[in-house]
Design a protein around this motif. Structure first.
Motif, PDB file in Angstrom:
ATOM      1  N   SER A 198       0.805  -1.228   0.000  1.00 18.65           N
ATOM      2  CA  SER A 198       0.000   0.000   0.000  1.00 18.65           C
ATOM      3  C   SER A 198       0.834   1.272   0.000  1.00 18.65           C
ATOM      4  O   SER A 198       0.271   2.373  -0.071  1.00 18.65           O
ATOM      5  CB  SER A 198      -0.937  -0.001   1.213  1.00 18.65           C
ATOM      6  N   GLY A 199       2.163   1.149   0.075  1.00 24.31           N
ATOM      7  CA  GLY A 199       2.997   2.333  -0.084  1.00 24.31           C
ATOM      8  C   GLY A 199       3.834   2.728   1.114  1.00 24.31           C
ATOM      9  O   GLY A 199       4.417   3.823   1.130  1.00 24.31           O
ATOM     10  N   THR A 200       3.934   1.870   2.124  1.00 25.21           N
ATOM     11  CA  THR A 200       4.798   2.174   3.267  1.00 25.21           C
ATOM     12  C   THR A 200       6.248   1.882   2.891  1.00 25.21           C
ATOM     13  O   THR A 200       6.574   0.775   2.458  1.00 25.21           O
ATOM     14  CB  THR A 200       4.416   1.317   4.484  1.00 25.21           C
ATOM     15  N   PHE A 201       7.112   2.893   3.060  1.00 22.24           N
ATOM     16  CA  PHE A 201       8.546   2.748   2.797  1.00 22.24           C
ATOM     17  C   PHE A 201       9.331   3.213   4.016  1.00 22.24           C
ATOM     18  O   PHE A 201       8.833   3.980   4.841  1.00 22.24           O
ATOM     19  CB  PHE A 201       8.974   3.615   1.606  1.00 22.24           C
ATOM     20  N   ILE A 202      10.554   2.758   4.110  1.00 18.52           N
ATOM     21  CA  ILE A 202      11.543   3.407   4.958  1.00 18.52           C
ATOM     22  C   ILE A 202      12.539   4.003   3.982  1.00 18.52           C
ATOM     23  O   ILE A 202      13.076   3.294   3.116  1.00 18.52           O
ATOM     24  CB  ILE A 202      12.189   2.424   5.955  1.00 18.52           C
ATOM     25  N   HIS A 203      12.745   5.319   4.051  1.00 20.73           N
ATOM     26  CA  HIS A 203      13.505   5.987   2.978  1.00 20.73           C
ATOM     27  C   HIS A 203      14.233   7.229   3.492  1.00 20.73           C
ATOM     28  O   HIS A 203      14.002   7.703   4.610  1.00 20.73           O
ATOM     29  CB  HIS A 203      12.568   6.391   1.838  1.00 20.73           C
ATOM     30  N   GLY A 204      15.107   7.742   2.643  1.00 16.92           N
ATOM     31  CA  GLY A 204      15.821   8.967   2.946  1.00 16.92           C
ATOM     32  C   GLY A 204      14.911  10.175   2.788  1.00 16.92           C
ATOM     33  O   GLY A 204      14.024  10.197   1.921  1.00 16.92           O
ATOM     34  N   ASN A 205      15.130  11.202   3.616  1.00 18.49           N
ATOM     35  CA  ASN A 205      14.330  12.426   3.586  1.00 18.49           C
ATOM     36  C   ASN A 205      15.294  13.604   3.626  1.00 18.49           C
ATOM     37  O   ASN A 205      15.997  13.814   4.615  1.00 18.49           O
ATOM     38  CB  ASN A 205      13.382  12.444   4.790  1.00 18.49           C
ATOM     39  N   TYR A 206      15.333  14.374   2.513  1.00 25.24           N
ATOM     40  CA  TYR A 206      16.233  15.529   2.437  1.00 25.24           C
ATOM     41  C   TYR A 206      15.469  16.847   2.579  1.00 25.24           C
ATOM     42  O   TYR A 206      16.080  17.917   2.729  1.00 25.24           O
ATOM     43  CB  TYR A 206      17.018  15.532   1.120  1.00 25.24           C
ATOM     44  N   TRP A 207      14.140  16.806   2.520  1.00 25.17           N
ATOM     45  CA  TRP A 207      13.339  18.019   2.516  1.00 25.17           C
ATOM     46  C   TRP A 207      12.948  18.485   3.920  1.00 25.17           C
ATOM     47  O   TRP A 207      12.547  19.634   4.099  1.00 25.17           O
ATOM     48  CB  TRP A 207      12.084  17.846   1.664  1.00 25.17           C
ATOM     49  N   ALA A 208      13.050  17.614   4.916  1.00 26.90           N
ATOM     50  CA  ALA A 208      12.769  18.034   6.294  1.00 26.90           C
ATOM     51  C   ALA A 208      14.052  18.547   6.939  1.00 26.90           C
ATOM     52  O   ALA A 208      15.161  18.089   6.619  1.00 26.90           O
ATOM     53  CB  ALA A 208      12.201  16.869   7.096  1.00 26.90           C
ATOM     54  N   ALA A 209      13.911  19.465   7.872  1.00 30.23           N
ATOM     55  CA  ALA A 209      15.082  20.005   8.580  1.00 30.23           C
ATOM     56  C   ALA A 209      15.737  18.888   9.387  1.00 30.23           C
ATOM     57  O   ALA A 209      15.051  18.006   9.924  1.00 30.23           O
ATOM     58  CB  ALA A 209      14.648  21.142   9.502  1.00 30.23           C
ATOM     59  N   PRO A 210      17.076  18.879   9.485  1.00 29.78           N
ATOM     60  CA  PRO A 210      17.780  17.839  10.261  1.00 29.78           C
ATOM     61  C   PRO A 210      17.258  17.705  11.687  1.00 29.78           C
ATOM     62  O   PRO A 210      17.264  16.610  12.260  1.00 29.78           O
ATOM     63  CB  PRO A 210      19.231  18.308  10.228  1.00 29.78           C
ATOM     64  N   SER A 211      16.785  18.807  12.261  1.00 30.97           N
ATOM     65  CA  SER A 211      16.287  18.776  13.641  1.00 30.97           C
ATOM     66  C   SER A 211      14.973  18.003  13.778  1.00 30.97           C
ATOM     67  O   SER A 211      14.565  17.665  14.894  1.00 30.97           O
ATOM     68  CB  SER A 211      16.093  20.209  14.149  1.00 30.97           C
ATOM     69  N   THR A 212      14.323  17.691  12.668  1.00 31.92           N
ATOM     70  CA  THR A 212      13.049  16.950  12.696  1.00 31.92           C
ATOM     71  C   THR A 212      13.245  15.517  13.175  1.00 31.92           C
ATOM     72  O   THR A 212      12.430  14.988  13.926  1.00 31.92           O
ATOM     73  CB  THR A 212      12.416  16.933  11.289  1.00 31.92           C
ATOM     74  N   PHE A 213      14.329  14.889  12.770  1.00 30.23           N
ATOM     75  CA  PHE A 213      14.553  13.470  13.035  1.00 30.23           C
ATOM     76  C   PHE A 213      14.864  13.244  14.504  1.00 30.23           C
ATOM     77  O   PHE A 213      15.758  13.872  15.076  1.00 30.23           O
ATOM     78  CB  PHE A 213      15.684  12.950  12.143  1.00 30.23           C
TER      79      PHE A 213
END
Length: 416
Positions: free
Chosen positions: A335-350
């Protein structure tokens, strides 16, 4: 001497008396009579009943009373691949049966306990000529044999199974063996019998159908590292639905690699990566936002993409997002669940906020070129079949059939 010839009778008599005498001749005659009288008597002392006698040989040379019957008849064509082959013996017991194709491949089978019939272990292949040789013995041990041949039907409609993982691959401990059929199956029992899954070391393996076109196989617990799994697809000739036959005969093997199970805690927003039972890294993550939470449950990595496009329209989110270059993406559900890289969120989000549309995000850079990012590291350390467990998310548990997530269905609901 008066010169008259002596009569023949007188001469013979004299010769007889001169050579053997009267008493000896009488004795021989009496003995001869006695032998003749003894030899002419009946009963069990007759030589005809003794081993090697003419009567014994005649009995052994009689035809066997055993009768071998084979269906279909000799020379038959378009024979059904299941249920048509029958081999029986009357007034005797089957002792040997061989059914083989033109290449010498034999069909496994078994003679029933009383020797009256032979039953094949499985169906026959389609469009194949078979030869049958069957031997039976009667109660006297005399053999009767029969040889026939026939040709199975050529199907007009066929199906195959698309399977995962691939032959020769090395996968993680969570990888089930899954087969998707090109036609809906309405005779699942026959198809099940045509698929054999074995493993070394040996472990019980059970199956479960999803709908009528997919079947998955798994052990009770994750595979042990180093396990070799072999799947034999003997689908050629199986009637999966009326008039639709399998046309596939294939053996597939894959090996289980090291154990890697990663646990995502949606509440703490961290992921612990365990390798062979030891935590090797803890990574800050971002999970699904309150309105688009991430599924809980055990999910298996089924696809790895260094860069892919993610469009919200393909998973029911309309035009909320369309990211053409998502790096280090690994699929966890259909259905579309991934674990993936995210470059568009601020580093402080993680490690601090859950902001995704249901995926698990790891810090990355655009293009995924920085190998030092958590996302790049995790991508390189992961393989198809690794397990990602999500817990403490305010969402339901992922369905076992949504991806290759068999571990979310209780073991007692899988069929032996």
């Amino acid at each position: 001497m008066n010169g008259r010839p002596i009569s023949g009778a007188s001469v013979d008599a004299r010769r007889g008396r001169g050579r053997r005498g009267g008493p000896l001749a009488l004795l021989l005659t009496t003995a001869l009579f006695a032998v003749t009288a003894c030899g002419g008597g009946g009963g069990s002392d007759s030589d005809d009943d003794k081993p090697g006698s003419g009567a014994g040989r005649q009995k052994n040379n009689e035809p066997s009373a055993a009768v071998v019957a084979i269906a279909p008849k000799d020379g038959a064509k378009s024979v059904a691949t299941s249920g048509a082959l029958k081999i029986t013996a009357d007034k005797g017991r089957l002792t040997d049966v061989k059914v083989s194709d033109a290449d010498g491949n034999t069909i496994d089978g078994k003679i029933v306990k009383d020797g009256s019939a032979w039953k094949p272990a499985h169906h026959l292949a389609a469009s194949t000529k078979y030869k049958v040789h069957a031997t039976a013995k009667d109660s006297e041990g005399r053999e009767s044999a029969k040889d026939t041949s026939f040709t199975t039907l050529t199907p007009q409609n066929t199906f195959v199974g698309h399977f995962t993982p691939e032959d020769g691959s090395k996968v993680g401990v969570g990888m089930p063996f899954s087969v998707n059929f090109t036609r809906g199956i309405t005779k699942p029992e026959d198809v099940e019998k045509a698929i054999e899954i074995t493993s070394k070391p040996e472990v019980e393996i059970r199956h479960k159908w999803y709908g009528n076109d997919r079947i998955d196989f798994r052990p009770e617990e994750y595979w042990k590292p180093g396990t070799k799994v072999t799947a034999r697809l003997n689908l050629d000739g199986v009637e999966g639905r009326p008039g639709v036959y399998g046309k596939q005969s294939k053996s597939v093997s894959f090996t289980i690699g090291r154990s890697q199970v990663s646990t995502v805690d949606a509440k703490s927003k961290k992921m612990k990566v365990e390798r062979d039972g030891k935590v090797i890294k803890t990574i800050p993550i971002t999970a699904g936002a309150p309105g688009t939470t991430t599924y809980n449950g055990k999910m298996v990595i089924t696809e790895k993409l260094k860069v892919t496009r993610m469009n919200g329209e393909t998973v029911g989110f309309g035009g909320e997002y369309d990211i053409k270059d998502v790096p280090h993406a690994m699929r966890l559900s259909t259905s579309g669940t991934f674990i993936h890289g995210n470059y568009w969120a601020a580093p402080s989000t993680f490690g601090a906020q859950n902001v995704s549309h249901g995926c698990v995000g790891l810090r990355d850079v655009r293009g995924g070129g920085d190998k030092k990012t958590p996302s790049a590291w995790f991508y390189e350390k992961s393989m198809i079949g690794d397990v990602v467990v999500v817990k403490n998310s305010k969402d339901k548990q992922v369905q076992w059939f949504n991806g290759l997530n068999a571990w979310n269905l209780d073991w007692d609901k899988w069929e032996k």
